[in-house]
Design a protein around this motif. Sequence first.
Motif, PDB file in Angstrom:
ATOM      1  N   PHE A   1     -80.630  16.941 -10.739  1.00 43.73           N
ATOM      2  CA  PHE A   1     -80.194  16.544 -12.380  1.00 43.73           C
ATOM      3  C   PHE A   1     -79.328  17.494 -11.609  1.00 43.73           C
ATOM      4  N   LEU A   2     -79.141  18.594 -11.370  1.00 44.14           N
ATOM      5  CA  LEU A   2     -76.943  19.158 -11.283  1.00 44.14           C
ATOM      6  C   LEU A   2     -76.311  18.590 -10.196  1.00 44.14           C
ATOM      7  N   THR A   3     -77.950  18.399  -8.803  1.00 42.94           N
ATOM      8  CA  THR A   3     -75.694  18.009  -8.170  1.00 42.94           C
ATOM      9  C   THR A   3     -75.721  16.182  -8.042  1.00 42.94           C
ATOM     10  N   THR A   4     -76.203  15.425  -7.584  1.00 41.23           N
ATOM     11  CA  THR A   4     -76.417  14.514  -7.900  1.00 41.23           C
ATOM     12  C   THR A   4     -76.306  13.150  -8.871  1.00 41.23           C
ATOM     13  N   HIS A   5     -76.434  13.728 -10.037  1.00 42.43           N
ATOM     14  CA  HIS A   5     -76.245  13.351 -11.313  1.00 42.43           C
ATOM     15  C   HIS A   5     -75.386  13.472 -12.065  1.00 42.43           C
ATOM     16  N   LEU A   6     -75.343  14.724 -11.848  1.00 40.70           N
ATOM     17  CA  LEU A   6     -74.128  15.204 -12.961  1.00 40.70           C
ATOM     18  C   LEU A   6     -72.684  15.521 -12.047  1.00 40.70           C
ATOM     19  N   ALA A   7     -72.704  16.313 -11.194  1.00 38.89           N
ATOM     20  CA  ALA A   7     -71.643  16.204 -10.186  1.00 38.89           C
ATOM     21  C   ALA A   7     -71.073  15.282  -9.420  1.00 38.89           C
ATOM     22  N   GLY A   8     -72.334  14.344  -9.307  1.00 38.62           N
ATOM     23  CA  GLY A   8     -72.250  12.862  -8.270  1.00 38.62           C
ATOM     24  C   GLY A   8     -71.249  12.031  -9.514  1.00 38.62           C
ATOM     25  N   LEU A   9     -72.470  10.786 -10.140  1.00 42.69           N
ATOM     26  CA  LEU A   9     -72.866  10.311 -10.792  1.00 42.69           C
ATOM     27  C   LEU A   9     -71.968   9.566 -11.805  1.00 42.69           C
TER      28      LEU A   9
ATOM     29  N   THR B   1     -69.094  22.272 -16.568  1.00 42.45           N
ATOM     30  CA  THR B   1     -70.000  21.847 -17.467  1.00 42.45           C
ATOM     31  C   THR B   1     -71.059  21.907 -17.045  1.00 42.45           C
ATOM     32  N   ILE B   2     -70.812  21.430 -15.497  1.00 45.24           N
ATOM     33  CA  ILE B   2     -72.156  22.067 -14.760  1.00 45.24           C
ATOM     34  C   ILE B   2     -72.793  23.101 -14.789  1.00 45.24           C
ATOM     35  N   ALA B   3     -71.601  24.163 -14.801  1.00 48.61           N
ATOM     36  CA  ALA B   3     -72.148  25.647 -15.154  1.00 48.61           C
ATOM     37  C   ALA B   3     -72.895  25.953 -16.086  1.00 48.61           C
ATOM     38  N   SER B   4     -72.563  25.346 -17.472  1.00 46.15           N
ATOM     39  CA  SER B   4     -72.836  25.869 -18.320  1.00 46.15           C
ATOM     40  C   SER B   4     -74.048  24.654 -18.382  1.00 46.15           C
ATOM     41  N   TYR B   5     -74.395  24.134 -18.062  1.00 43.62           N
ATOM     42  CA  TYR B   5     -75.987  23.391 -17.973  1.00 43.62           C
ATOM     43  C   TYR B   5     -76.629  24.473 -16.761  1.00 43.62           C
ATOM     44  N   ARG B   6     -76.264  24.657 -15.658  1.00 46.19           N
ATOM     45  CA  ARG B   6     -76.602  25.520 -14.932  1.00 46.19           C
ATOM     46  C   ARG B   6     -77.804  26.702 -15.846  1.00 46.19           C
TER      47      ARG B   6
ATOM     48  N   ARG C   1     -77.656  24.842 -25.534  1.00 45.92           N
ATOM     49  CA  ARG C   1     -78.197  25.101 -24.943  1.00 45.92           C
ATOM     50  C   ARG C   1     -79.930  23.454 -25.092  1.00 45.92           C
ATOM     51  N   LEU C   2     -79.586  23.267 -26.179  1.00 46.37           N
ATOM     52  CA  LEU C   2     -80.766  22.633 -26.988  1.00 46.37           C
ATOM     53  C   LEU C   2     -79.669  20.684 -26.254  1.00 46.37           C
ATOM     54  N   ALA C   3     -78.708  20.809 -26.172  1.00 48.51           N
ATOM     55  CA  ALA C   3     -78.243  19.739 -26.026  1.00 48.51           C
ATOM     56  C   ALA C   3     -78.103  19.599 -23.654  1.00 48.51           C
ATOM     57  N   ALA C   4     -78.169  20.058 -23.778  1.00 40.88           N
ATOM     58  CA  ALA C   4     -78.198  20.640 -22.002  1.00 40.88           C
ATOM     59  C   ALA C   4     -79.578  20.058 -21.251  1.00 40.88           C
ATOM     60  N   ILE C   5     -80.496  20.554 -22.209  1.00 43.84           N
ATOM     61  CA  ILE C   5     -82.071  20.196 -21.901  1.00 43.84           C
ATOM     62  C   ILE C   5     -82.343  18.875 -22.383  1.00 43.84           C
ATOM     63  N   SER C   6     -81.635  18.461 -23.391  1.00 45.23           N
ATOM     64  CA  SER C   6     -81.825  16.845 -23.773  1.00 45.23           C
ATOM     65  C   SER C   6     -81.473  16.370 -23.250  1.00 45.23           C
TER      66      SER C   6
END
Length: 241
Positions: free
Chosen positions: A12-20, A27-32, A84-89
């Motif tokens: 999710f963090l690498t292929t989906h968020l960063a790639g696709l 944004t990725i740092a916030s999700y992480r 935080r809820l938005a990232a988990i969702s």
Amino acid sequence: MATDFAALLHRFLTTHLAGLRGCSPHTIASYRDTFKLLIVFFRDDRSIPPEKLTLNHLDATAITEFLNWLQTSRHNSASTRNQRLAAISSFHRWMQTQDPTRMARCQDILAIPAKRQPQPAVNHLTVEQTRRLLAQPDRTTRPGRRDATLLATLYDTAARVQELADLTVRDIRLQPPALAAVTGKGDKTRHVPLTDNTTTLLRAYLAEHHLDQPGRDDHPVFFNQHRNKLSRGGITWIIRK
């Protein structure tokens, strides 16, 4: 061997968020950071170490308790809780396509409501207050001329502090129609017109610092004594002084 949660979270963090999706590093740092806190919650509050945390541990009850933990134990605001809820969702919305057998559990988590928070009243400066604010810097000094230009640019563009800090020379167009290209969240750029007064200040400021010369396109517009871009703290200090 990695758990199912660890494997999916990595994708999710690498292929989906960063790639696709091409999300920004911020944004990725916030999700992480959200999932780091979630892992800490399970470790400290539920005695489940990271290497044993699986998707079966993630349900609506656990996520709700995690969100409450953020506010009670870490004293986070409702706004931070909702982030935080938005990232988990987002993770569970994506996970539905990866493992349809978990769709019902994912949708239970997606149904968790954001916490309502009072909307603060927005106070606007009057024309006279704005005029007095812009007149504060001492334009007989170099720092004062910088501050005057910074405040005028901030007023014209309504930029966030970080957006102002990120402005480079290439983002400023002084030829008619004068404008600033302001890049905000999600790397979205908006082009904002500049008034004649701000254009005049910027032209003089860039010339004074030799930023109107070739090869300076990537130089920050507002910088410190080391010629590095001003930090958010530095800009905030200028605004408040």
